[in-house]
Design an enzyme around this catalytic site. Structure first.
Site, mmCIF file in Angstrom:
data_model
loop_
_atom_site.group_PDB
_atom_site.id
_atom_site.type_symbol
_atom_site.label_atom_id
_atom_site.label_comp_id
_atom_site.label_asym_id
_atom_site.label_seq_id
_atom_site.Cartn_x
_atom_site.Cartn_y
_atom_site.Cartn_z
ATOM 1 N N ASP A 1 -0.205 -7.459 1.737
ATOM 2 C CA ASP A 1 0.316 -5.889 1.667
ATOM 3 C C ASP A 1 2.329 -5.726 1.668
ATOM 4 O OD1 ASP A 1 0.251 -3.582 1.935
ATOM 5 O OD2 ASP A 1 -0.128 -3.491 4.205
ATOM 6 N N HIS B 1 0.615 -1.414 0.126
ATOM 7 C CA HIS B 1 0.046 -0.151 -0.232
ATOM 8 C C HIS B 1 0.869 1.585 0.071
ATOM 9 C CE1 HIS B 1 0.233 0.174 4.447
ATOM 10 N NE2 HIS B 1 0.058 0.825 4.074
ATOM 11 N N SER C 1 4.050 3.158 8.187
ATOM 12 C CA SER C 1 3.835 2.209 6.669
ATOM 13 C C SER C 1 5.208 1.830 5.813
ATOM 14 C CB SER C 1 3.193 2.572 5.993
ATOM 15 O OG SER C 1 1.367 2.468 6.630
#
Length: 258
Positions: free
Chosen positions: A110, A65, A204
């Site tokens: 992910d 992502h 992230s």
């Protein structure tokens, strides 16, 4: 060097106006300047911000992502305002994703492997991190790091990378917090049960490091961040080591684990 200075200036802007859709380190302290040689920062001029990990001279591992248009990759950065002499800038040459038709994809696919446009030179502040030889142990103390927000929900961002220690927790604890998680997935559940420390917005794609090995990739967490009994979800890198190594060795058609 001029390009790196320009990119560093863009990074300063990103830390001022970082998007609220990424993740960060809450409750940490400024990292030792020499302890995050594998940590990279991914960003663009539109406001996207993520972390990543250098795993050899040509490849960076991060979250899927974190993919963004016009991605810039900086290595060897400690402070956004003070330039290290050995900082290096790279562009992505190729990106590899773990695609799946499984309904539980959002919980465990992910992951993105990036081949850089040219190899990185090891230096005082740049060196790759080892992939895991076994899964992380329950209860282990692990290290998180990044340039993510240091306050939440009203985000403020640090000038220098932040580090914190957290624990590997039972998967069932995350399953109880995040609705829809399957009975099993390729996720590491980690955090501090009492809250106060954890990954957050801007972190992230960054690393979860246990015993000097890359055990996890920051994927998702609570909002606000670092709340009691709300751990963060990390992609379990051990489950993807064969996929990663196959791509590095030239097998571009290798499939992900089911």
């Amino acid at each position: 060097m001029m390009l790196i200075r320009v990119l560093a200036n863009l990074l300063i802007l990103q830390l001022s106006y970082a998007q609220k859709s990424s993740e960060l380190v809450i409750g940490g302290d400024e990292c030792n300047i020499n302890e995050h040689r594998s940590l990279v920062v991914l960003f663009n001029s539109s406001g996207a911000l993520c972390g990543g990990t250098l795993i050899n001279q040509e490849y960076v591992l991060t979250a899927a992502h974190c993919d963004m248009p016009n991605m810039q990759i900086l290595l060897g950065v400690h402070s956004a305002s003070v330039l290290n002499d050995d900082e290096q800038a790279r562009d992505p040459e190729e990106k590899y994703f773990c695609l799946s038709s499984n309904n539980d994809t959002k919980w465990d696919k992910d992951i993105m492997l990036i081949r850089l446009n040219r190899p990185v030179n090891n230096s005082v502040h740049i060196a790759p991190l080892t992939l895991p030889s076994s899964p992380p142990r329950l209860g282990a103390i692990c290290r998180i790091m990044g340039w993510g927000a240091i306050t939440s929900p009203n985000e403020t961002y640090p000038d220098a990378s932040q580090c914190a220690n957290i624990n590997i927790l039972r998967y069932s604890l995350c399953q109880a917090v995040y609705r829809g998680m399957p009975a099993q997935s390729r996720i590491v559940c980690a955090g501090i049960l009492r809250g106060g420390k954890g990954s957050c917005k801007g972190d992230s794609g960054g690393p979860l490091i246990c015993n000097a090995q890359l055990q996890g990739i920051v994927s998702a967490g609570g909002d606000p961040c670092a709340q009691p009994r709300v751990p963060v979800l990390y992609i379990r890198v051990f489950d993807y080591t064969d996929w990663i190594q196959s791509i590095i060795e030239g097998n571009r058609t290798v499939t992900c684990p089911p």
